[in-house]
Design an enzyme around this catalytic site. Structure first.
Site, PDB file in Angstrom:
ATOM      1  N   CYS A   1     -28.483 -30.125  -3.726  1.00 56.63           N
ATOM      2  CA  CYS A   1     -28.966 -30.788  -2.502  1.00 56.63           C
ATOM      3  C   CYS A   1     -29.085 -32.294  -2.728  1.00 56.63           C
ATOM      4  CB  CYS A   1     -30.324 -30.226  -2.084  1.00 56.63           C
ATOM      5  SG  CYS A   1     -30.305 -28.464  -1.685  1.00 56.63           S
TER       6      CYS A   1
ATOM      7  N   CYS B   1     -33.788 -28.870  -5.427  1.00 50.95           N
ATOM      8  CA  CYS B   1     -32.411 -28.355  -5.527  1.00 50.95           C
ATOM      9  C   CYS B   1     -31.449 -29.458  -5.992  1.00 50.95           C
ATOM     10  CB  CYS B   1     -32.017 -27.810  -4.155  1.00 50.95           C
ATOM     11  SG  CYS B   1     -30.262 -27.500  -3.917  1.00 50.95           S
TER      12      CYS B   1
END
Length: 108
Positions: free
Chosen positions: A35, A32
């Site tokens: 992230c 991600c």
């Protein structure tokens, strides 16, 4: 990553960490992009609240049951837990001042 940020290794460890005190939980996945953007911000937050708040990262690919339990539908999702109870949550990349203020409020 800062030593103040723990990467979860088991659900038992998670349950032990959240049982008492204030904990910032980062639900993430290695693939991600947002992230990865959140990670250095978590290091800043962990340094700012060191000794008062635990900061833990939970890989949603490794711990899908925790992701379901905490209704993680989008990542990164950050959850503040106090004495085992969710007190606040955020979806998407959050800046350090936002998280630090919320953690100080939760820590009372």
């Amino acid at each position: 990553m800062s030593e103040a940020v723990r990467i979860l290794s088991s659900e038992d460890e998670f349950n032990s960490i959240i049982a008492s005190g204030v904990v910032l939980v980062d639900f993430f996945a290695p693939w991600c992009g947002p992230c990865r953007m959140q990670s250095p911000i978590l290091d800043q937050v962990a340094a700012a609240v060191s000794g008062k708040v635990a900061v833990v990262k939970v890989d949603t690919d490794k711990f899908p049951t925790l992701a379901v339990k905490y209704q993680v539908s989008s990542i990164p999702m950050l959850v503040i837990i106090k004495d085992g109870q969710v007190v606040e949550s955020f979806v998407g990349v959050q800046q350090a001042p936002t998280l630090t203020t919320a953690l100080e409020r939760a820590a009372g």
